[in-house]
Design a protein around this motif. Sequence first.
Motif, mmCIF file in Angstrom:
data_model
loop_
_atom_site.group_PDB
_atom_site.id
_atom_site.type_symbol
_atom_site.label_atom_id
_atom_site.label_comp_id
_atom_site.label_asym_id
_atom_site.label_seq_id
_atom_site.Cartn_x
_atom_site.Cartn_y
_atom_site.Cartn_z
ATOM 1 N N ARG A 38 29.592 46.646 11.665
ATOM 2 C CA ARG A 38 31.000 46.953 11.430
ATOM 3 C C ARG A 38 31.653 47.052 12.804
ATOM 4 N NH1 ARG A 38 34.564 50.225 7.774
ATOM 5 N NH2 ARG A 38 35.446 51.890 9.032
ATOM 6 N N SER A 53 43.661 44.805 12.077
ATOM 7 C CA SER A 53 44.354 45.978 11.518
ATOM 8 C C SER A 53 43.411 47.108 11.113
ATOM 9 C CB SER A 53 45.202 45.562 10.312
ATOM 10 O OG SER A 53 44.371 45.105 9.250
ATOM 11 N N GLU A 54 42.190 46.787 10.821
ATOM 12 C CA GLU A 54 41.187 47.750 10.326
ATOM 13 C C GLU A 54 39.837 47.151 10.711
ATOM 14 O OE1 GLU A 54 41.367 50.472 7.975
ATOM 15 O OE2 GLU A 54 43.560 50.458 7.969
ATOM 16 N N PRO A 55 38.759 47.946 10.657
ATOM 17 C CA PRO A 55 37.436 47.365 10.934
ATOM 18 C C PRO A 55 37.063 46.253 9.938
ATOM 19 C CG PRO A 55 37.350 49.750 11.057
ATOM 20 C CD PRO A 55 38.695 49.402 10.473
ATOM 21 N N HIS A 69 35.667 46.777 15.055
ATOM 22 C CA HIS A 69 37.129 46.718 14.975
ATOM 23 C C HIS A 69 37.586 45.710 16.022
ATOM 24 C CE1 HIS A 69 40.999 49.123 13.991
ATOM 25 N NE2 HIS A 69 41.258 47.850 14.218
ATOM 26 N N THR A 117 37.390 46.105 3.513
ATOM 27 C CA THR A 117 36.746 47.310 4.068
ATOM 28 C C THR A 117 37.612 48.537 3.779
ATOM 29 O OG1 THR A 117 37.729 47.011 6.268
ATOM 30 C CG2 THR A 117 35.546 46.050 5.909
ATOM 31 N N LYS A 118 38.940 48.348 3.870
ATOM 32 C CA LYS A 118 39.887 49.443 3.625
ATOM 33 C C LYS A 118 39.741 49.989 2.201
ATOM 34 C CE LYS A 118 44.400 48.412 3.787
ATOM 35 N NZ LYS A 118 45.638 48.037 4.527
ATOM 36 N N ARG A 119 39.492 49.100 1.253
ATOM 37 C CA ARG A 119 39.360 49.518 -0.156
ATOM 38 C C ARG A 119 37.913 49.849 -0.534
ATOM 39 N NH1 ARG A 119 41.531 44.824 -3.258
ATOM 40 N NH2 ARG A 119 41.175 43.699 -1.303
ATOM 41 N N ASN A 120 37.032 49.933 0.483
ATOM 42 C CA ASN A 120 35.637 50.347 0.265
ATOM 43 C C ASN A 120 34.881 49.384 -0.662
ATOM 44 O OD1 ASN A 120 33.791 52.222 1.206
ATOM 45 N ND2 ASN A 120 34.120 53.670 -0.459
ATOM 46 N N PRO A 159 39.577 43.113 6.651
ATOM 47 C CA PRO A 159 40.161 44.460 6.594
ATOM 48 C C PRO A 159 40.660 44.904 5.215
ATOM 49 C CG PRO A 159 40.851 43.394 8.604
ATOM 50 C CD PRO A 159 40.096 42.347 7.805
ATOM 51 N N ASP A 160 41.233 43.991 4.433
ATOM 52 C CA ASP A 160 41.734 44.428 3.119
ATOM 53 C C ASP A 160 40.592 44.950 2.249
ATOM 54 O OD1 ASP A 160 41.148 41.387 2.921
ATOM 55 O OD2 ASP A 160 41.184 42.020 0.836
ATOM 56 N N GLU A 183 45.356 37.928 2.892
ATOM 57 C CA GLU A 183 44.458 39.089 2.786
ATOM 58 C C GLU A 183 43.457 38.802 1.674
ATOM 59 O OE1 GLU A 183 46.379 42.855 3.222
ATOM 60 O OE2 GLU A 183 47.710 42.063 4.779
#
Length: 137
Positions: free
Chosen positions: A37, A67-69, A39, A13-16, A10-11, A111
């Motif tokens: 992808r 927390s995120e995908p 979740h 994917t969240k930051r692309n 997630p850390d 993370e």
Amino acid sequence: IERTLSIIKPDATKRNLTGKIIAKFEEAGLRVIAQKRIHLTKAQAGTFYVVHKERPFYDELCEFMASEPVVVQVLEGEGAISKNREVMGATNPADAAEGTVRAEFAESVGENSVHGSDAPETAAEEISYFFSGLELV
Ligand code: ATP
Ligand code: MG
């Protein structure tokens, strides 16, 4: 030819950072032969990481993974399991060699941007947790 299960966490994917991380795998000679992808629920993350259930960070790890995908993928190549772990770098980014995914992208020991299977038996188990045989092409 060997296969391993990789997760872009997630850390990342969240930051692309998915593309930048995949580029490192491909540059090392690993091929993405399946990818999606998803979740995860906390329960699904807990099942995946059940070997760590007695560790003090288990609950935090499961929360984080849900927390995120995430992007789960199967990587294939000669010595894919150890090659992938080399590209990932040490669990703690402070100890990760220069140029590795965790040295460049990880935020902390928890993370840390990627997961990779650690042995042939766990690779087979982890691949079948996420993918059916028909999805591996
Ligand atoms: P992974 O299994 O995710 O590929 P790894 O094999 O390098 O990582 P493990 O010891 O299997 O590391 O730990 C699994 C995951 O648990 C780590 O990737 C990290 O996200 C988390 N973790 C490990 N140690 C700690 C710690 N001390 N504090 C918080 N989280 C941790
Ligand atoms: Mg591990």
